[in-house]
Scaffold this active site. Structure first.
Site, PDB file in Angstrom:
ATOM      1  N   ARG A   1      15.917  -6.774  15.364  1.00  0.00           N
ATOM      2  CA  ARG A   1      15.896  -5.883  16.527  1.00  0.00           C
ATOM      3  C   ARG A   1      17.296  -5.271  16.592  1.00  0.00           C
ATOM      4  NH1 ARG A   1      10.992  -7.778  18.981  1.00  0.00           N
ATOM      5  NH2 ARG A   1      10.753 -10.012  18.745  1.00  0.00           N
TER       6      ARG A   1
ATOM      7  N   ARG B   1      -8.624 -30.381  19.293  1.00  0.00           N
ATOM      8  CA  ARG B   1      -9.928 -30.800  19.840  1.00  0.00           C
ATOM      9  C   ARG B   1     -10.313 -32.183  19.285  1.00  0.00           C
ATOM     10  NH1 ARG B   1     -13.194 -29.013  23.961  1.00  0.00           N
ATOM     11  NH2 ARG B   1     -13.253 -26.862  23.283  1.00  0.00           N
TER      12      ARG B   1
ATOM     13  N   ARG C   1      -2.290 -32.855  27.874  1.00  0.00           N
ATOM     14  CA  ARG C   1      -1.070 -32.554  27.114  1.00  0.00           C
ATOM     15  C   ARG C   1      -0.886 -31.039  27.039  1.00  0.00           C
ATOM     16  NH1 ARG C   1      -0.605 -37.340  27.659  1.00  0.00           N
ATOM     17  NH2 ARG C   1      -0.395 -38.930  26.035  1.00  0.00           N
TER      18      ARG C   1
ATOM     19  N   ASP D   1      -1.414  -5.298  21.211  1.00  0.00           N
ATOM     20  CA  ASP D   1      -1.226  -4.692  22.537  1.00  0.00           C
ATOM     21  C   ASP D   1      -0.744  -3.242  22.489  1.00  0.00           C
ATOM     22  OD1 ASP D   1       1.273  -5.287  21.584  1.00  0.00           O
ATOM     23  OD2 ASP D   1       2.077  -5.911  23.509  1.00  0.00           O
TER      24      ASP D   1
ATOM     25  N   ALA E   1       0.834  -1.207   0.000  1.00  0.00           N
ATOM     26  CA  ALA E   1       0.000   0.000   0.000  1.00  0.00           C
ATOM     27  C   ALA E   1       0.868   1.256   0.000  1.00  0.00           C
ATOM     28  CB  ALA E   1      -0.928  -0.007   1.218  1.00  0.00           C
ATOM     29  N   VAL E   2       1.898   1.253   0.839  1.00  0.00           N
ATOM     30  CA  VAL E   2       2.780   2.427   0.931  1.00  0.00           C
ATOM     31  C   VAL E   2       3.423   2.696  -0.432  1.00  0.00           C
ATOM     32  CG1 VAL E   2       4.979   3.214   1.937  1.00  0.00           C
ATOM     33  CG2 VAL E   2       3.224   2.188   3.414  1.00  0.00           C
TER      34      VAL E   2
ATOM     35  N   GLU F   1       1.145 -16.658  26.963  1.00  0.00           N
ATOM     36  CA  GLU F   1       2.591 -16.814  27.181  1.00  0.00           C
ATOM     37  C   GLU F   1       3.120 -15.944  28.338  1.00  0.00           C
ATOM     38  OE1 GLU F   1       4.370 -14.597  24.012  1.00  0.00           O
ATOM     39  OE2 GLU F   1       6.285 -15.540  24.305  1.00  0.00           O
TER      40      GLU F   1
ATOM     41  N   MET G   1       1.021 -16.963  22.012  1.00  0.00           N
ATOM     42  CA  MET G   1       1.882 -15.787  22.197  1.00  0.00           C
ATOM     43  C   MET G   1       1.141 -14.611  22.808  1.00  0.00           C
ATOM     44  SD  MET G   1       4.601 -15.234  19.211  1.00  0.00           S
ATOM     45  CE  MET G   1       6.163 -16.093  19.251  1.00  0.00           C
TER      46      MET G   1
ATOM     47  N   ILE H   1       1.157  -9.154  16.123  1.00  0.00           N
ATOM     48  CA  ILE H   1       0.030 -10.081  16.348  1.00  0.00           C
ATOM     49  C   ILE H   1      -0.605  -9.884  17.716  1.00  0.00           C
ATOM     50  CG2 ILE H   1       0.935 -11.875  14.807  1.00  0.00           C
ATOM     51  CD1 ILE H   1       1.683 -13.449  17.439  1.00  0.00           C
ATOM     52  N   ASP H   2       0.120  -9.226  18.641  1.00  0.00           N
ATOM     53  CA  ASP H   2      -0.350  -9.169  20.030  1.00  0.00           C
ATOM     54  C   ASP H   2      -1.513  -8.205  20.268  1.00  0.00           C
ATOM     55  OD1 ASP H   2       1.654 -10.937  20.506  1.00  0.00           O
ATOM     56  OD2 ASP H   2       2.962  -9.563  21.574  1.00  0.00           O
TER      57      ASP H   2
ATOM     58  N   ARG I   1       2.517   1.688  -3.484  1.00  0.00           N
ATOM     59  CA  ARG I   1       1.574   2.063  -4.547  1.00  0.00           C
ATOM     60  C   ARG I   1       1.066   3.492  -4.359  1.00  0.00           C
ATOM     61  NH1 ARG I   1      -0.755  -3.124  -6.780  1.00  0.00           N
ATOM     62  NH2 ARG I   1       1.204  -3.999  -7.562  1.00  0.00           N
TER      63      ARG I   1
HETATM   64  O1  F6P Z   1       5.845  -9.031  20.212  1.00  0.00           O
HETATM   65  C1  F6P Z   1       5.217 -10.033  19.511  1.00  0.00           C
HETATM   66  C2  F6P Z   1       5.579 -11.385  20.000  1.00  0.00           C
HETATM   67  O2  F6P Z   1       4.883 -12.180  19.132  1.00  0.00           O
HETATM   68  C3  F6P Z   1       5.296 -11.744  21.457  1.00  0.00           C
HETATM   69  O3  F6P Z   1       3.999 -12.184  21.693  1.00  0.00           O
HETATM   70  C4  F6P Z   1       6.317 -12.801  21.715  1.00  0.00           C
HETATM   71  O4  F6P Z   1       6.609 -12.921  23.074  1.00  0.00           O
HETATM   72  C5  F6P Z   1       7.473 -12.284  20.964  1.00  0.00           C
HETATM   73  O5  F6P Z   1       6.960 -11.622  19.839  1.00  0.00           O
HETATM   74  C6  F6P Z   1       8.459 -13.341  20.529  1.00  0.00           C
HETATM   75  O6  F6P Z   1       9.537 -12.727  19.931  1.00  0.00           O
HETATM   76  P1  F6P Z   1      10.727 -13.458  19.184  1.00  0.00           P
HETATM   77  O7  F6P Z   1      10.319 -13.596  17.767  1.00  0.00           O
HETATM   78  O8  F6P Z   1      11.876 -12.548  19.336  1.00  0.00           O
HETATM   79  O9  F6P Z   1      10.915 -14.788  19.834  1.00  0.00           O
END
Ligand code: F6P
Length: 356
Positions: free
Chosen positions: A74, A156, A251, A131, A24-25, A224, A171, A128-129, A27
């Site tokens: 990172r 299931r 399990r 947050d 998108a960016v 997690e 996660m 994905i979080d 285009r």
């Molecule tokens: O920040 C997103 C996330 O998916 C967290 O939920 C998870 O703890 C972390 O990344 C895992 O990071 P990595 O890919 O560095 O293991």
């Protein structure tokens, strides 16, 4: 300021839909006569000058692909003055007038630093979080949850055959959104997230009662981020205790990075496309240091520092002095937004409990 070239990068954990943002960016910028440069491996690539011109056709057919074609990393050096110096050198050498940075809170800290050093930067949420408190939605969340659904539906089936319980860890290092929403949607008998205290005894009783009523399979979803007293993942111990107390064979399953991959869902492709377009428009209008968010199905923006501080407020991580630079009206707005989020979360958690 007239923009000639902008950069786009993805940083931090990847998320399905990041490619759709890059598309998108590229285009939208190209349609406005602005060249787009894809910066590889986030801020690392910006420091190293690792970037490539992207044309409209370079981003063909990536809308349906998981991961990020620009890769991610990172980059700790970017927090140091030497890292910033290198990044500014790259921008100067390549004539990059502005940057769109896709990721989570770490990515936005980098974006605000760049803005402060004269490179207009717009942040866009890809994690994905889900947050980031300033936004109702982050790109990647829906796909991750649908992957949880698919995996747990499979678990299931086998639990039903064997009369077992699966304790599934998903996660979400700092937040339980994935666990809560996916937990409701798979019909979990227990959901453990760090935001609210978990009544383990009540869950054991629910399992014993349902077993007596003829139920054969049970699913418990654990985020997690929840740890036991020794700092170990809570789900592993819980799984052993379920077996001991209820006599249901159990399990433990950790889905981990499985839920970070895969083709983005419609929700993510759409959010990525809309937010990516908005980010370019903002940059070209001369805006900077903003994060593109979705609130009540509308695209809105917040100043990056406001969004980061709101996030700390919601997560009770504010440190002395964090609020000093904000006007009282802004602090009040943060308090309202944090409270709205807490209430939404609590309402959903209470609904989840009543559905078990
Ligand atoms: O920040 C997103 C996330 O998916 C967290 O939920 C998870 O703890 C972390 O990344 C895992 O990071 P990595 O890919 O560095 O293991």
């Amino acid at each position: 300021m007239e923009f000639k070239k902008i950069g786009v990068l993805t940083s931090g954990g990847d998320a399905p839909g990041m490619n759709a943002v890059i598309r998108a960016v590229t285009r939208v910028a190209n349609a406005a006569g602005v060249e787009t440069y894809g910066i590889f491996e986030g801020y690392q690539g910006l420091m190293d000058g690792n970037l490539v011109r992207l044309t409209g056709s370079d981003v063909s057919n990536i809308i349906s692909k998981g991961g990020t074609m620009l890769y991610t990393a990172r980059a700790n050096e970017f927090k140091e003055p030497s890292g910033m110096e290198k990044a500014l050198k790259t921008c100067k050498e390549h004539g990059i007038d502005g940057i769109i940075a896709i990721g989570g809170d770490g990515t936005f800290r980098g974006a605000t630093d760049l803005s402060a050093h004269g490179i207009p930067t717009i942040g866009l949420t890809g994690t994905i979080d889900n947050d980031i408190t300033a936004t109702d939605y982050t790109v990647g969340f829906d796909t991750a949850m649908n992957t949880v659904l698919e995996c747990v539906d499979r678990l299931r089936d086998t639990c039903e055959s064997h009369a077992r319980c699966s304790v599934v860890e998903v996660m979400g290092r700092d937040a339980g959104y994935i666990a809560l929403q996916a937990g409701i949607s798979v019909g979990a008998i227990g959901i453990v997230i760090k935001e609210f205290p978990f009544d383990e005894d009540a869950m054991m009783k629910r399992i014993i009662k349902s077993k007596k009523e003829g139920r054969r399979s049970f699913v418990v979803i654990v985020s997690e981020g929840v740890k036991d007293e020794e700092g170990k993942p809570f789900g592993e111990g819980l799984s052993k205790r379920i077996e001991e107390i209820t006599n249901v064979e159990t399990r433990f399953v950790r889905l981990a990075h499985i839920i970070r991959g895969g083709a983005p869902t419609l929700r993510d492709r759409l959010a990525a496309s809309m937010m990516g377009s908005a980010a370019v428009k903002l940059l070209l209008e001369g805006k900077s240091n903003l994060v593109v968010c979705e609130r009540n199905a509308e695209i809105v923006t917040y100043e990056i520092n406001f969004a980061l501080t709101l996030d700390k407020m919601y997560k009770n991580k504010l440190k002395q002095g964090d609020l000093d630079r904000f006007a009282s009206s802004e602090i009040h707005e943060m308090e309202i937004l944090a409270e709205v989020r807490r209430k939404e979360m609590l309402d959903m958690y209470n609904s989840a409990m009543s559905l078990m």
